[in-house]
Design a protein around this motif. Structure first.
Motif, PDB file in Angstrom:
ATOM      1  N   ALA A 261       4.380 -10.104   9.748  1.00 57.20           N
ATOM      2  CA  ALA A 261       5.161  -9.063   9.074  1.00 57.20           C
ATOM      3  C   ALA A 261       5.173  -9.272   7.571  1.00 57.20           C
ATOM      4  O   ALA A 261       5.047  -8.320   6.792  1.00 57.20           O
ATOM      5  N   ALA A 262       5.328 -10.522   7.137  1.00 58.63           N
ATOM      6  CA  ALA A 262       5.320 -10.827   5.711  1.00 58.63           C
ATOM      7  C   ALA A 262       3.973 -10.508   5.089  1.00 58.63           C
ATOM      8  O   ALA A 262       3.889  -9.939   3.988  1.00 58.63           O
ATOM      9  N   ALA A 263       2.892 -10.853   5.796  1.00 59.72           N
ATOM     10  CA  ALA A 263       1.553 -10.587   5.275  1.00 59.72           C
ATOM     11  C   ALA A 263       1.312  -9.085   5.131  1.00 59.72           C
ATOM     12  O   ALA A 263       0.777  -8.624   4.108  1.00 59.72           O
ATOM     13  N   LEU A 264       1.708  -8.296   6.126  1.00 63.17           N
ATOM     14  CA  LEU A 264       1.524  -6.847   6.047  1.00 63.17           C
ATOM     15  C   LEU A 264       2.362  -6.234   4.933  1.00 63.17           C
ATOM     16  O   LEU A 264       1.944  -5.269   4.288  1.00 63.17           O
ATOM     17  N   THR A 265       3.551  -6.790   4.704  1.00 65.88           N
ATOM     18  CA  THR A 265       4.382  -6.309   3.600  1.00 65.88           C
ATOM     19  C   THR A 265       3.669  -6.518   2.273  1.00 65.88           C
ATOM     20  O   THR A 265       3.593  -5.604   1.431  1.00 65.88           O
ATOM     21  N   ALA A 266       3.151  -7.726   2.065  1.00 65.29           N
ATOM     22  CA  ALA A 266       2.449  -8.022   0.819  1.00 65.29           C
ATOM     23  C   ALA A 266       1.195  -7.172   0.662  1.00 65.29           C
ATOM     24  O   ALA A 266       0.868  -6.707  -0.440  1.00 65.29           O
ATOM     25  N   MET A 267       0.479  -6.939   1.752  1.00 69.94           N
ATOM     26  CA  MET A 267      -0.728  -6.110   1.704  1.00 69.94           C
ATOM     27  C   MET A 267      -0.396  -4.674   1.324  1.00 69.94           C
ATOM     28  O   MET A 267      -1.082  -4.058   0.499  1.00 69.94           O
ATOM     29  N   ALA A 268       0.661  -4.130   1.928  1.00 66.55           N
ATOM     30  CA  ALA A 268       1.062  -2.758   1.616  1.00 66.55           C
ATOM     31  C   ALA A 268       1.480  -2.613   0.160  1.00 66.55           C
ATOM     32  O   ALA A 268       1.130  -1.637  -0.513  1.00 66.55           O
ATOM     33  N   VAL A 269       2.247  -3.585  -0.338  1.00 69.77           N
ATOM     34  CA  VAL A 269       2.690  -3.559  -1.734  1.00 69.77           C
ATOM     35  C   VAL A 269       1.496  -3.635  -2.680  1.00 69.77           C
ATOM     36  O   VAL A 269       1.393  -2.867  -3.645  1.00 69.77           O
ATOM     37  N   ASN A 270       0.573  -4.548  -2.421  1.00 68.89           N
ATOM     38  CA  ASN A 270      -0.566  -4.728  -3.313  1.00 68.89           C
ATOM     39  C   ASN A 270      -1.472  -3.514  -3.344  1.00 68.89           C
ATOM     40  O   ASN A 270      -1.945  -3.105  -4.414  1.00 68.89           O
ATOM     41  N   ILE A 271      -1.725  -2.915  -2.191  1.00 65.76           N
ATOM     42  CA  ILE A 271      -2.567  -1.720  -2.159  1.00 65.76           C
ATOM     43  C   ILE A 271      -1.882  -0.560  -2.866  1.00 65.76           C
ATOM     44  O   ILE A 271      -2.517   0.206  -3.593  1.00 65.76           O
ATOM     45  N   SER A 272      -0.566  -0.418  -2.681  1.00 65.94           N
ATOM     46  CA  SER A 272       0.167   0.667  -3.332  1.00 65.94           C
ATOM     47  C   SER A 272       0.148   0.527  -4.856  1.00 65.94           C
ATOM     48  O   SER A 272      -0.082   1.505  -5.579  1.00 65.94           O
ATOM     49  N   VAL A 273       0.384  -0.700  -5.327  1.00 67.43           N
ATOM     50  CA  VAL A 273       0.474  -0.918  -6.769  1.00 67.43           C
ATOM     51  C   VAL A 273      -0.898  -0.975  -7.421  1.00 67.43           C
ATOM     52  O   VAL A 273      -1.188  -0.266  -8.387  1.00 67.43           O
ATOM     53  N   TYR A 274      -1.786  -1.821  -6.869  1.00 67.38           N
ATOM     54  CA  TYR A 274      -3.063  -2.060  -7.536  1.00 67.38           C
ATOM     55  C   TYR A 274      -4.168  -1.107  -7.097  1.00 67.38           C
ATOM     56  O   TYR A 274      -5.214  -1.029  -7.740  1.00 67.38           O
ATOM     57  N   GLY A 275      -3.934  -0.371  -6.016  1.00 67.99           N
ATOM     58  CA  GLY A 275      -4.890   0.639  -5.619  1.00 67.99           C
ATOM     59  C   GLY A 275      -4.571   1.999  -6.204  1.00 67.99           C
ATOM     60  O   GLY A 275      -5.439   2.879  -6.241  1.00 67.99           O
ATOM     61  N   PHE A 276      -3.341   2.170  -6.691  1.00 67.07           N
ATOM     62  CA  PHE A 276      -2.964   3.466  -7.260  1.00 67.07           C
ATOM     63  C   PHE A 276      -2.357   3.348  -8.650  1.00 67.07           C
ATOM     64  O   PHE A 276      -2.928   3.824  -9.633  1.00 67.07           O
ATOM     65  N   VAL A 277      -1.213   2.681  -8.762  1.00 68.92           N
ATOM     66  CA  VAL A 277      -0.484   2.660 -10.028  1.00 68.92           C
ATOM     67  C   VAL A 277      -1.317   2.065 -11.163  1.00 68.92           C
ATOM     68  O   VAL A 277      -1.390   2.624 -12.260  1.00 68.92           O
ATOM     69  N   ALA A 278      -1.966   0.912 -10.918  1.00 71.46           N
ATOM     70  CA  ALA A 278      -2.707   0.243 -11.978  1.00 71.46           C
ATOM     71  C   ALA A 278      -3.915   1.030 -12.451  1.00 71.46           C
ATOM     72  O   ALA A 278      -4.429   0.797 -13.550  1.00 71.46           O
ATOM     73  N   TRP A 279      -4.369   1.988 -11.635  1.00 70.95           N
ATOM     74  CA  TRP A 279      -5.561   2.761 -11.994  1.00 70.95           C
ATOM     75  C   TRP A 279      -5.227   4.123 -12.621  1.00 70.95           C
ATOM     76  O   TRP A 279      -6.133   4.898 -12.950  1.00 70.95           O
TER      77      TRP A 279
END
Length: 463
Positions: A261-279
């Motif tokens: 659960a912790a790993a999926l949380t971190a994966m979702a956060v990273n994809i949301s931030v660095y796959g969208f916001v940072a770009w």
């Protein structure tokens, strides 16, 4: 047993009223976290400027961002080990020095390849910092206030996006992108000096058997906080024995469900931030805006990073962690659909602000609160580190996938990737069914038998 043997650190810390001690610890942790976030998020404006200047290509920018994540992947894993073995304070100082010195060196990078190498080193320090920050703060703050204080850390950290965007809007067009690294490096060295007074976590000291240090630290805390007032007695008295704590325990019965659960949380956060916001700046440049225009619109939208932490503060101690996180994921999916259907610049900015707000609400509740709350003290930073490694591993491929999806499907394709990850996270939270809000870190049940998530994951793999 003597008082030195039964320290009872958790219960004694949990009954302390909020005081200057807590604010001092928060300030030392928050300053480094905000600076790290600034260093991470400066990449959005820097890659757009390097692309426009001809210093790099779009493909090289993807490598630049991926090198950051690869460094963060290794840094997150190493920080978890270092923090659980050597102490929270030791890990703090090490990683801050690493990324600060690398940031200063980046000012003089002659080529994009040299800058990519330095960015990897910066990433190592950045990944470590974000693992240690929230986990350490959780260990000092009483359960009744933890949601709000973690959200305040989110405000300070998420402000890194707003600060980086605002500073980049002024600095990059007038002084150049290299000055962004100069600001980050100088700030890191200043905070490193300030943090030499950072107290060690009594919970960790007791967990590793350093009971005399734990007792001395707690007595100093109680003397400071109790000056002029009578402290309430601890709710319980626990003897916390030193236990063997191998990394493999995170993947065994009673813990592996939480690790997933912790790993999926971190994966979702990273994809949301660095796959969208940072770009966002790069998306806007490729859609015909100037660098200055893209940075301006992104700065307005990035205000949602602070707004998201404020929403997290409102939700943190009022609602269950599970309901808050699932509701936030649903909001991101809905707002993403609305955002991708808009064409007017003002409407895009308003919807983008709301979407960024929802994303950073998830960052606050998930990354800063839910993940470290899932693990006992002996494993807290390594559990958080494993989650961080998982998130960074996904982030290494995210820039390439983002470029591919954007070039073939536009922003809709990128948001589709984010949506898929959020659906997986919601399923994990529901299957695990563990509530962490307002629960003492000593009563989080991390050695229970909640393995439904692991069983479900194994069944899906078997099918």
């Amino acid at each position: 047993m003597s008082a030195a043997q039964v320290v009872n650190a958790g219960a004694r810390l949990d009954r302390l009223p909020i005081s200057r001690l807590h604010w001092r610890v928060f300030g030392l942790i928050g300053a480094g976290a905000a600076l790290d976030a600034f260093d991470i998020y400066l990449a959005g404006g820097v890659v757009a400027a390097m692309l426009k200047e001809g210093f790099s290509t779009l493909a090289q920018n993807a490598v630049f961002i991926s090198s950051t994540f690869f460094g963060m992947l290794l840094g997150a894993g190493f920080a978890g080990y270092l923090g659980d073995r050597m102490g929270r304070r030791y890990s703090y100082q090490f990683n801050l020095a690493v990324f600060g010195l690398a940031s200063i060196a980046a000012i003089f990078a002659p080529t994009i390849n040299a800058l990519i190498g330095l960015r990897f080193i910066m990433g190592f320090g950045l990944g470590a910092e974000l693992v240690v920050a929230a986990g350490t703060l959780c260990e000092f703050i009483p359960p009744a206030y933890r949601g709000r204080w973690i959200s305040m850390l989110g405000i300070v950290t998420n402000a890194g996006l707003l600060i980086a965007s605002s500073v980049g809007y002024v600095v990059i067009p007038n002084l150049g992108w290299r000055y962004m690294f100069a600001i980050a490096g100088a700030g890191a060295l200043v905070i490193w000096i300030m943090r030499k007074k950072m107290p060690e976590s009594p919970r960790w000291l007791e967990a590793v058997g350093r009971t005399e240090e734990a007792e001395a630290t707690l007595q100093a805390f109680e003397k400071e906080v109790g000056a002029g007032r009578t402290l309430p007695p601890p709710a319980v008295v626990r003897h916390r024995p030193v236990i063997a704590a191998p990394l493999s325990r995170l993947f065994q019965r009673g813990m592996v469900g939480r690790t997933i659960a912790a790993a999926l949380t971190a994966m979702a956060v990273n994809i949301s931030v660095y796959g969208f916001v940072a770009w966002l700046p790069t998306f806007m440049v490729k859609q015909g805006m100037t660098v200055v225009q893209s940075l301006g619109f992104t700065t307005l939208m990035s205000c949602g990073s602070v707004a998201g932490a404020l929403v997290g503060m409102a939700l943190g101690d009022r609602f269950s962690r599970q309901k808050s996180m699932i509701g936030t994921c649903v909001a991101i999916i809905v707002l993403g659909f609305i955002y991708s259907s808009l064409r007017d610049q003002m409407e895009i900015t308003i919807a983008g602000f709301a979407l960024v707000t929802a994303i950073y609400t998830l960052v606050t509740l998930g990354l800063y609160a839910y993940i470290p709350e899932l693990f006992p003290t002996e494993y807290r930073l390594r559990g958080t580190g494993v989650a961080g490694v998982s998130g960074r591993a996904v982030s290494i491929t995210t820039p390439y996938l983002t470029v591919y999806l954007f070039e073939h499907f536009g922003v809709q394709g990128v948001l589709g990737m984010v949506t898929a990850m959020l659906v997986a996270l919601c399923a994990a939270i529901l299957i695990l069914g563990v509530e962490t809000a307002k629960v003492s870190l000593d009563d989080n049940g991390a050695f229970g038998d909640e393995d439904e998530l692991a069983a479900a994951a194994a069944a899906m793999l078997h099918e």
